[in-house]
Design a protein around this motif. Sequence first.
Motif, PDB file in Angstrom:
ATOM      1  N   PHE A   1       8.548  13.354  11.274  1.00 56.97           N
ATOM      2  CA  PHE A   1       8.995  12.762  10.021  1.00 56.97           C
ATOM      3  C   PHE A   1       7.943  11.814   9.469  1.00 56.97           C
ATOM      4  N   ALA A   2       7.391  10.959  10.314  1.00 59.00           N
ATOM      5  CA  ALA A   2       6.428   9.960   9.862  1.00 59.00           C
ATOM      6  C   ALA A   2       5.147  10.613   9.339  1.00 59.00           C
ATOM      7  N   PHE A   3       4.642  11.599  10.054  1.00 60.82           N
ATOM      8  CA  PHE A   3       3.435  12.284   9.601  1.00 60.82           C
ATOM      9  C   PHE A   3       3.691  13.024   8.286  1.00 60.82           C
ATOM     10  N   GLU A   4       4.822  13.703   8.180  1.00 64.81           N
ATOM     11  CA  GLU A   4       5.131  14.421   6.955  1.00 64.81           C
ATOM     12  C   GLU A   4       5.263  13.464   5.778  1.00 64.81           C
ATOM     13  N   GLU A   5       5.890  12.311   6.010  1.00 63.06           N
ATOM     14  CA  GLU A   5       6.018  11.305   4.959  1.00 63.06           C
ATOM     15  C   GLU A   5       4.645  10.866   4.461  1.00 63.06           C
ATOM     16  N   ALA A   6       3.760  10.552   5.380  1.00 60.78           N
ATOM     17  CA  ALA A   6       2.422  10.118   4.987  1.00 60.78           C
ATOM     18  C   ALA A   6       1.685  11.227   4.242  1.00 60.78           C
ATOM     19  N   ALA A   7       1.896  12.471   4.661  1.00 58.87           N
ATOM     20  CA  ALA A   7       1.204  13.596   4.031  1.00 58.87           C
ATOM     21  C   ALA A   7       1.643  13.805   2.588  1.00 58.87           C
ATOM     22  N   THR A   8       2.875  13.407   2.244  1.00 60.33           N
ATOM     23  CA  THR A   8       3.369  13.616   0.884  1.00 60.33           C
ATOM     24  C   THR A   8       2.958  12.491  -0.070  1.00 60.33           C
ATOM     25  N   ARG A   9       2.341  11.437   0.445  1.00 57.71           N
ATOM     26  CA  ARG A   9       1.995  10.272  -0.369  1.00 57.71           C
ATOM     27  C   ARG A   9       0.481  10.195  -0.547  1.00 57.71           C
ATOM     28  N   PRO A  10      -0.018  10.399  -1.757  1.00 53.97           N
ATOM     29  CA  PRO A  10      -1.465  10.370  -1.994  1.00 53.97           C
ATOM     30  C   PRO A  10      -2.090   9.061  -1.522  1.00 53.97           C
ATOM     31  N   GLY A  11      -3.129   9.193  -0.711  1.00 50.46           N
ATOM     32  CA  GLY A  11      -3.853   8.016  -0.231  1.00 50.46           C
ATOM     33  C   GLY A  11      -3.185   7.262   0.891  1.00 50.46           C
TER      34      GLY A  11
ATOM     35  N   SER B   1       0.848  -1.191   0.000  1.00 54.18           N
ATOM     36  CA  SER B   1       0.000   0.000   0.000  1.00 54.18           C
ATOM     37  C   SER B   1       0.883   1.241   0.000  1.00 54.18           C
ATOM     38  N   ALA B   2       0.260   2.412  -0.024  1.00 51.94           N
ATOM     39  CA  ALA B   2       1.005   3.668   0.064  1.00 51.94           C
ATOM     40  C   ALA B   2       1.284   4.059   1.508  1.00 51.94           C
ATOM     41  N   ASP B   3       0.869   3.234   2.449  1.00 51.16           N
ATOM     42  CA  ASP B   3       0.956   3.591   3.864  1.00 51.16           C
ATOM     43  C   ASP B   3       2.394   3.707   4.355  1.00 51.16           C
ATOM     44  N   VAL B   4       2.527   4.466   5.437  1.00 51.40           N
ATOM     45  CA  VAL B   4       3.777   4.584   6.176  1.00 51.40           C
ATOM     46  C   VAL B   4       3.540   3.971   7.555  1.00 51.40           C
ATOM     47  N   VAL B   5       4.463   3.146   8.021  1.00 52.08           N
ATOM     48  CA  VAL B   5       4.348   2.579   9.357  1.00 52.08           C
ATOM     49  C   VAL B   5       5.499   3.094  10.199  1.00 52.08           C
ATOM     50  N   VAL B   6       5.206   3.454  11.439  1.00 53.52           N
ATOM     51  CA  VAL B   6       6.251   3.952  12.336  1.00 53.52           C
ATOM     52  C   VAL B   6       6.167   3.203  13.655  1.00 53.52           C
ATOM     53  N   GLY B   7       7.312   2.765  14.135  1.00 52.12           N
ATOM     54  CA  GLY B   7       7.386   2.127  15.435  1.00 52.12           C
ATOM     55  C   GLY B   7       7.658   3.168  16.505  1.00 52.12           C
ATOM     56  N   VAL B   8       6.812   3.210  17.525  1.00 49.48           N
ATOM     57  CA  VAL B   8       6.890   4.251  18.560  1.00 49.48           C
ATOM     58  C   VAL B   8       7.021   3.613  19.930  1.00 49.48           C
ATOM     59  N   ASP B   9       7.860   4.194  20.748  1.00 47.28           N
ATOM     60  CA  ASP B   9       7.954   3.814  22.155  1.00 47.28           C
ATOM     61  C   ASP B   9       6.944   4.673  22.912  1.00 47.28           C
ATOM     62  N   ALA B  10       5.838   4.083  23.335  1.00 47.92           N
ATOM     63  CA  ALA B  10       4.782   4.850  23.988  1.00 47.92           C
ATOM     64  C   ALA B  10       5.264   5.501  25.276  1.00 47.92           C
ATOM     65  N   GLY B  11       6.295   4.928  25.880  1.00 41.74           N
ATOM     66  CA  GLY B  11       6.828   5.521  27.097  1.00 41.74           C
ATOM     67  C   GLY B  11       7.708   6.724  26.833  1.00 41.74           C
ATOM     68  N   GLU B  12       8.150   6.871  25.573  1.00 40.01           N
ATOM     69  CA  GLU B  12       9.039   7.982  25.215  1.00 40.01           C
ATOM     70  C   GLU B  12       8.793   8.390  23.759  1.00 40.01           C
TER      71      GLU B  12
END
Length: 283
Positions: free
Chosen positions: A164-174, A145-156
Motif C-alpha cells: 500500500f505504501a509503495f503504491e501510494e508513493a508511486a501515484t504521487r508525482p515527486g 511535501s508529497a512524500d508518504v511515510v510508513v511506520g514498519v515493524d522491522a521484526g515483522e
Amino acid sequence: MTVHAPHITVAVDRSRYADDALAWATGQAERRHVALRILHAWVPMTAGTHDARLTTAQHILARAQTRAYDLAPDLDVTTLAPADLTGSALSTESRHTRLLVLGSRGRGGFRGLLLGSTSLTAAATADCPVVVVRRRSTQDERQRSADVVVGVDAGEPADALLDFAFEEAATRPGARLQLVYAQSMGASAWTGGRTPAPDDVTADLDQVLGAATAAWSAKYPEVEVIRQPVHAAPAGVLVDVSARVALTVVGRKLTGSLLGLRLGPVAHAVLLHAHGPVAVVPF
C-alpha cells in the motif's frame, strides 16, 4: 496484498470534516484511475420519518456528487444510501471497496475531539485500508511535501502494508517513501538485555529495512526510498513527521484484540494526534 476493488468509497454527512474527506478521496480516485463511490447511511427512526430522511440523504449525496464533479469532471462518481447504521454500513462497504475514506470527526463528534468514534471504529475493524482525513491549515499545506511515510515493524514487516505504501508513493508525482522504524534505545533493558550502542542499532535496523523492502523497490523502481531507523518512541516520530508529508501509513493486525478494537497502540496514537491524513492498513 492491496485490495484491487474497482472503486474508492468516501462516507459523507453535512460536516466540514466530510467535505475534507470528499476532496481527498476525489483526488485519490483521480490519481489511481478508479471510480469514486459516495456513501451516506441513514436510519428511518419511525415509519413517518422514512420519506423525509431518505430525501435528506439523497440531498446530501447529490451535493457531494456535484462537488466531486467540480473537482474532477471526468471521474466516474456513483452514490449509495444504505438504510442502516453508519458503522454497519461502513463495515459492509469495506468488504467491497479498495479504500474507505472518512473525515476525522462527523456531526455527532464532541467539540475538541480530534477523532470521532465512527472513524476510529472503522479504522480498527474494516476489511480494507481506511484513510482518516484531518484538515490542515493553508500554512500546513505549503510546508508539507508529497512524500508518504510508513511506520514498519522491522521484526515483522507486512507485505500488505508495504504494498500500500509503495503504491501510494508511486501515484504521487515527486513523492518519496519515508520508511520509519523507530525503537527506543532502552527497549532491550526492559527485557534484561544490554543497551546497544546507537551506531550498532542504526546499522542493524538499516540492514533489516533494506532486506524487507528490496522486493517492493524492484516492483516500484520509480519510488525513491528513504530508510529512517530512529531511536525514539514510534508513535511520537510518526506524529511529528505527519506534519511534513502528504500521508502517514500505519498497520493494523487482523488478529488480536489490542485496545479492544484490534488496533495497536502506535496506530491508535497516530490516528489521535497526526497532523494530516492517516491510512490504516490491515495485514
